[in-house]
Design a protein around this motif. Structure first.
Motif, PDB file in Angstrom:
ATOM      1  N   GLN A 234       0.831  -1.204   0.000  1.00  0.00           N
ATOM      2  CA  GLN A 234       0.000   0.000   0.000  1.00  0.00           C
ATOM      3  C   GLN A 234       0.867   1.256   0.000  1.00  0.00           C
ATOM      4  N   LEU A 235       1.890   1.259   0.863  1.00  0.00           N
ATOM      5  CA  LEU A 235       2.745   2.442   0.957  1.00  0.00           C
ATOM      6  C   LEU A 235       3.608   2.612  -0.296  1.00  0.00           C
ATOM      7  N   LEU A 236       4.091   1.513  -0.882  1.00  0.00           N
ATOM      8  CA  LEU A 236       4.853   1.617  -2.128  1.00  0.00           C
ATOM      9  C   LEU A 236       3.967   2.100  -3.275  1.00  0.00           C
ATOM     10  N   THR A 237       2.716   1.675  -3.288  1.00  0.00           N
ATOM     11  CA  THR A 237       1.780   2.165  -4.315  1.00  0.00           C
ATOM     12  C   THR A 237       1.643   3.675  -4.217  1.00  0.00           C
ATOM     13  N   GLU A 238       1.538   4.178  -2.979  1.00  0.00           N
ATOM     14  CA  GLU A 238       1.421   5.619  -2.791  1.00  0.00           C
ATOM     15  C   GLU A 238       2.683   6.340  -3.279  1.00  0.00           C
ATOM     16  N   SER A 239       3.847   5.805  -2.934  1.00  0.00           N
ATOM     17  CA  SER A 239       5.090   6.481  -3.319  1.00  0.00           C
ATOM     18  C   SER A 239       5.308   6.429  -4.832  1.00  0.00           C
ATOM     19  N   VAL A 240       4.983   5.288  -5.463  1.00  0.00           N
ATOM     20  CA  VAL A 240       5.147   5.182  -6.921  1.00  0.00           C
ATOM     21  C   VAL A 240       4.157   6.103  -7.634  1.00  0.00           C
ATOM     22  N   LEU A 241       2.941   6.185  -7.140  1.00  0.00           N
ATOM     23  CA  LEU A 241       1.975   7.114  -7.735  1.00  0.00           C
ATOM     24  C   LEU A 241       2.472   8.545  -7.642  1.00  0.00           C
ATOM     25  N   LEU A 242       3.022   8.886  -6.477  1.00  0.00           N
ATOM     26  CA  LEU A 242       3.589  10.225  -6.313  1.00  0.00           C
ATOM     27  C   LEU A 242       4.709  10.475  -7.315  1.00  0.00           C
ATOM     28  N   SER A 243       5.629   9.513  -7.429  1.00  0.00           N
ATOM     29  CA  SER A 243       6.796   9.726  -8.287  1.00  0.00           C
ATOM     30  C   SER A 243       6.411   9.758  -9.762  1.00  0.00           C
ATOM     31  N   VAL A 244       5.466   8.920 -10.178  1.00  0.00           N
ATOM     32  CA  VAL A 244       5.042   8.939 -11.585  1.00  0.00           C
ATOM     33  C   VAL A 244       4.358  10.254 -11.916  1.00  0.00           C
ATOM     34  N   THR A 245       3.516  10.741 -11.013  1.00  0.00           N
ATOM     35  CA  THR A 245       2.884  12.046 -11.239  1.00  0.00           C
ATOM     36  C   THR A 245       3.931  13.149 -11.272  1.00  0.00           C
ATOM     37  N   GLY A 246       4.869  13.094 -10.315  1.00  0.00           N
ATOM     38  CA  GLY A 246       5.960  14.064 -10.342  1.00  0.00           C
ATOM     39  C   GLY A 246       6.799  13.938 -11.592  1.00  0.00           C
ATOM     40  N   GLY A 247       6.964  12.699 -12.099  1.00  0.00           N
ATOM     41  CA  GLY A 247       7.726  12.494 -13.330  1.00  0.00           C
ATOM     42  C   GLY A 247       7.055  13.110 -14.542  1.00  0.00           C
ATOM     43  N   LEU A 248       5.718  12.985 -14.620  1.00  0.00           N
ATOM     44  CA  LEU A 248       4.988  13.601 -15.742  1.00  0.00           C
ATOM     45  C   LEU A 248       5.131  15.119 -15.700  1.00  0.00           C
ATOM     46  N   LEU A 249       5.001  15.681 -14.498  1.00  0.00           N
ATOM     47  CA  LEU A 249       5.199  17.121 -14.365  1.00  0.00           C
ATOM     48  C   LEU A 249       6.640  17.498 -14.694  1.00  0.00           C
ATOM     49  N   GLY A 250       7.590  16.681 -14.216  1.00  0.00           N
ATOM     50  CA  GLY A 250       9.007  16.960 -14.466  1.00  0.00           C
ATOM     51  C   GLY A 250       9.383  16.841 -15.924  1.00  0.00           C
ATOM     52  N   LEU A 251       8.730  15.917 -16.664  1.00  0.00           N
ATOM     53  CA  LEU A 251       9.022  15.753 -18.089  1.00  0.00           C
ATOM     54  C   LEU A 251       8.722  17.038 -18.850  1.00  0.00           C
TER      55      LEU A 251
END
Length: 817
Positions: free
Chosen positions: A317-334
């Motif tokens: 559950q916690l890894l899902t939250e962190s990966v969702l955060l990072s993927v969203t941050g990655g889209l913004l960062g791209l």
């Protein structure tokens, strides 16, 4: 799959319920991933994208190899020797680098990019022919006729895609050229070209002038080591054929892509390594946020465990939250990274190969998308794994018995957060030291006196094609008429013409001083060489230290004269006046360069022709009107004719009148590459400026993230220790004591991070030593100032929660759970 959907839904709900946490985490990740994506787009364009030619991995660049280094310029005799190495090369071709361009003359005059090539060029680089054909060996021989091959783009733009274009005439420099072919639209060269014309080398030429490049395709199965071993043998053959050649020089090859990239690889990899530190700092920041969140949610996890959820389920559950955060941050960062690097290149062109004009070739492809996705997933796992494991480790009974405020304030969590903050501080200090060193380099370069005054000077280039400009008399007449017209324009102070502008490099030729013939012809010294018109030194305000400068009387009919710079005078005339002595220039290079002795008439000040970061080299300057016809014809092929105009005000305001007068003087030729001398000086340090700006941005981001990390840790610490602080105050501790307690806790972590960072920076800054100018990689000022600044910022970040702690009401603090 249903559990994963539930985890994602729960994560999204948690993000919406905690907007402050979500925004802070996404901002840190977008900055970290965006900065990495920005640098990777440049690395991808320069280092990773394969060349567009078929069998590009087998194409190599021919080079001259000596103890002084390697160089890729070639002469006709060397090229003929290389052509004989058929045992290892399938194809060999020569080409120039689109120096002067070509003038399309007629109703719609236009200057275009063009390359001189040998007939094997199109086979070597796999050019597909859309219409007609390419050059025959006979057309590439002397007197082979005026023929031309068009690019697809020029065929469409200039001729509307006329399918019957083959056999028609194209006027280049007021001379007719027969169009024999059109290349396919997919053929793109690294040196942009609109047309190709044959070199037509003399087969028995002894011209040792180096003004083009050569490449070859290795035969299948031939390795680079085998090719270099064969090229050493070819070097021995060349020395036997030309005994006066440099015996220390031999031949070699390297992959064409490596030759194009040059020294850009090291600087880009260092920047990529630097920006990865920003990502690590961002990860540490988000990991700290997740630790705080996980600490506050321990009761939630305990309840879920009591209801049957296993430890692995909570970690997922916690890894899902962190990966969702990072993927969203990655889209913004791209998006942020792509926009950022294009804006940065527009502000400061990097001087990098393969990126196009102002970074036009930089784009998003599958490599960039894959990098952004990979970094996002790795980042999510990296900063999410430890908080997830830590949160899932809690003892069920003790957690349910703890109050919500005191839940999770154990030693392990506190230690982990402290280590993360120390890491942030140390990484930030490394980046700040690197950026400070490059800032000092930038300042040192700006402080260098180039040896001339670049202000209020407009420079323009012109391609001198056509029979008229194959002779020195035609070029001298153009220069004289052009300067007369330019000097008559209101607002123009003085004008001049030259082959080579200051700071952009010069030609190199050997010379001998009359009466001092070297004992061995191989020991003949060399120096830079250039030709200028009268008024050149007045225009650039380069001082005449001895003697006089050129005048209109220094014509072709007058005795040969030459100016030397101060560096040459000090090296070869250390204890005597060089004015009045004679020197012979270009002897032994080839018949085009042979000329009688010239008298030295003056000594001029030094200019940094190799760049602001290089020493001033010896230089010889001759009048334009006295250049040999052979050199004039050669120059017309390899470099543009350059005009310089000094104005009383903004030089751009006079541009329309300047361009019109030069068009009339030249018989209809356009001018291109219009730039001020200030722009040329600025572009000469583009690579250093680009590196400095990027590292400064990385350092600033790292500093902000580190300050946020320190503030977040101390603010949370104050919140968790509210009861303890209340007890201390109830037992007599005053507000100053409480403030000092919190400040010391935060600054202790900062000082540990600074100490570790200084050690790491001292080791890592060696990697950028070759990028520095006027400063050492261990510069004491930087290593003292940067830690002080970082500590001061950390102190400000610590003072905010410290002041909040000092204002606590003891009674209220004791009542809190």
């Amino acid at each position: 799959m249903g559990d994963l959907r539930n985890d994602i839904k729960h994560s999204l709900h948690m993000f919406i319920q905690n907007p402050g946490f979500t925004i802070a985490a996404l901002a840190a990740l977008a900055l970290g991933i965006g900065a990495n994506t920005a640098i990777f787009t440049v690395v991808n364009a320069v280092l990773l994208k394969p060349l567009s030619y078929p069998n590009a991995d087998r194409i190599v660049q021919f080079e001259n190899v000596s103890p002084d280094g390697r160089g890729s310029s070639a002469s006709i005799p060397k090229f003929h020797v290389w052509q004989q190495q058929t045992s290892i090369f399938q194809e060999i071709a020569a080409y120039d680098t689109a120096g002067p361009g070509f003038n399309i003359t007629g109703e719609r005059p236009e200057q275009i990019h063009g390359l001189h090539v040998t007939e094997g060029y199109f086979r070597l680089f796999g050019a597909r022919v859309l219409l007609g054909r390419t050059f025959t060996p006979q057309e590439d021989a002397p007197n082979g006729g005026n023929v031309v091959v068009l690019s697809y783009g020029l065929w469409q733009r200039k001729f509307g895609g006329n399918p019957n274009i083959i056999g028609q005439s194209l006027s280049l420099g007021n001379e007719p050229y027969t169009i024999i072919g059109v290349l396919d639209r997919d053929f793109v060269t690294d040196a942009e070209a609109d047309i190709w014309v044959p070199f037509q080398f003399e087969p028995n030429s002894t011209n040792q002038g180096h003004y083009f490049r050569a490449a070859g395709m290795l035969k299948a199965g031939v390795t680079l080591d085998q090719a270099n071993a064969q090229m050493k043998l070819a070097g021995s053959l060349f020395h036997r054929l030309y005994p006066e050649s440099n015996p220390q020089q031999t031949f070699g090859v390297e992959p064409l892509r490596d030759s194009i990239i040059g020294d850009s690889r090291k600087s880009l990899l260092i920047l990529l390594g630097s920006v990865s530190l920003v990502l690590l700092i961002a990860c540490a920041n988000v990991a700290n946020l997740l630790l705080v969140r996980a600490t506050g949610r321990k009761r939630e996890f305990a309840i879920r465990s009591a209801l049957g959820a296993g430890r692995a389920r909570i970690i997922r559950q916690l890894l899902t939250e962190s990966v969702l955060l990072s993927v969203t941050g990655g889209l913004l960062g791209l998006g942020l990274g792509f926009i950022g690097v294009r804006a940065l290149l527009a502000i400061s062109p990097a001087g990098l190969p393969r990126i196009g004009e102002d970074g036009a070739a930089i784009g998003i492809d599958w490599r960039v998308l894959g990098f952004a996705l990979g970094v996002s997933l790795l980042t999510g796992i990296l900063f999410g794994l430890f908080p997830a494991i830590s949160a899932s480790r809690a003892d069920l009974n003790s957690t349910l018995k703890e109050s919500s405020n005191r839940s999770g304030t154990g030693f392990r969590q506190s230690k982990a957060r402290s280590i993360l903050v120390i890491s942030e501080v140390s990484l930030a200090l490394v980046l700040l030291v690197g950026s400070a060193l490059l800032i000092r380099t930038f300042m040192a370069l700006r402080a260098v006196n180039p040896g001339f005054d670049p202000h209020h000077i407009l420079t323009l280039e012109m391609s001198l094609t056509g029979e008229r400009f194959q002779k020195t008399a035609g070029v001298a007449q153009l220069s004289r008429e052009g300067r007369d017209r330019l000097n008559a324009i209101p607002g123009v102070e003085v004008s001049a013409s030259t082959c080579c502008l200051p700071i952009q490099g010069q030609f190199g030729l050997p010379f001998t001083i009359v009466g001092r013939a070297p004992a061995n012809a191989k020991d003949t010294p060399g120096a830079g060489w250039g030709s200028v018109s009268p008024g050149y030194y007045q225009l650039f305000r380069i001082p005449i230290l001895r003697g006089r400068e050129f005048t209109e009387k220094d014509s072709a009919a007058a005795p040969g004269v030459v100016l030397i710079n101060e560096a040459l005078a000090k090296q070869f005339f250390p204890n005597e006046n060089p004015v009045g002595q004679q020197m012979i220039i270009g002897k032994g290079v080839g018949p085009q360069f042979e000329e009688p002795a010239r008298q030295i008439i003056g000594v001029v000040g030094n200019t940094h022709d190799g760049g602001l970061d290089s020493d001033t080299d010896p230089l010889m300057i001759v009048p334009e009107a006295q250049v040999t016809d052979g050199m004039t014809a050669l120059n017309a092929r390899i470099v543009p004719f350059r005009w310089a105009v000094r104005t009383h005000g903004d030089p751009h305001q006079a541009l329309p009148a300047i361009a019109e007068q030069l068009r009339i003087a030249s018989g209809g030729f356009p001018v291109t590459h219009v730039r001020t001398m200030d722009e040329i000086v600025s572009r000469s340090t583009a690579r250093q400026t680009f590196n400095m700006l990027l590292l400064t941005i990385f350092g600033a981001v790292a500093l902000v993230l580190a300050a946020i990390g320190i503030y977040g840790l101390m603010a949370y610490s104050v919140q968790q220790r509210t009861q303890e602080l209340g007890i201390r105050m109830a037992l007599g501790a005053d507000r100053t004591t409480i403030r000092k307690l919190v400040v010391w806790h935060g600054m202790r972590l900062t000082l540990v991070g600074v100490a570790l960072g200084i050690g790491a920076a001292f080791g890592l800054t060696r990697l950028i030593a070759s990028f520095l100018f006027g400063v050492k990689y261990w510069d004491p000022l930087v290593f003292i100032t940067v830690p002080v600044i970082l500590a001061a910022v950390a102190l400000l970040a610590v003072l905010l929660p410290a002041n909040r702690a000092a204002r606590l009401d003891p009674m209220q603090a004791l009542r809190e759970e």
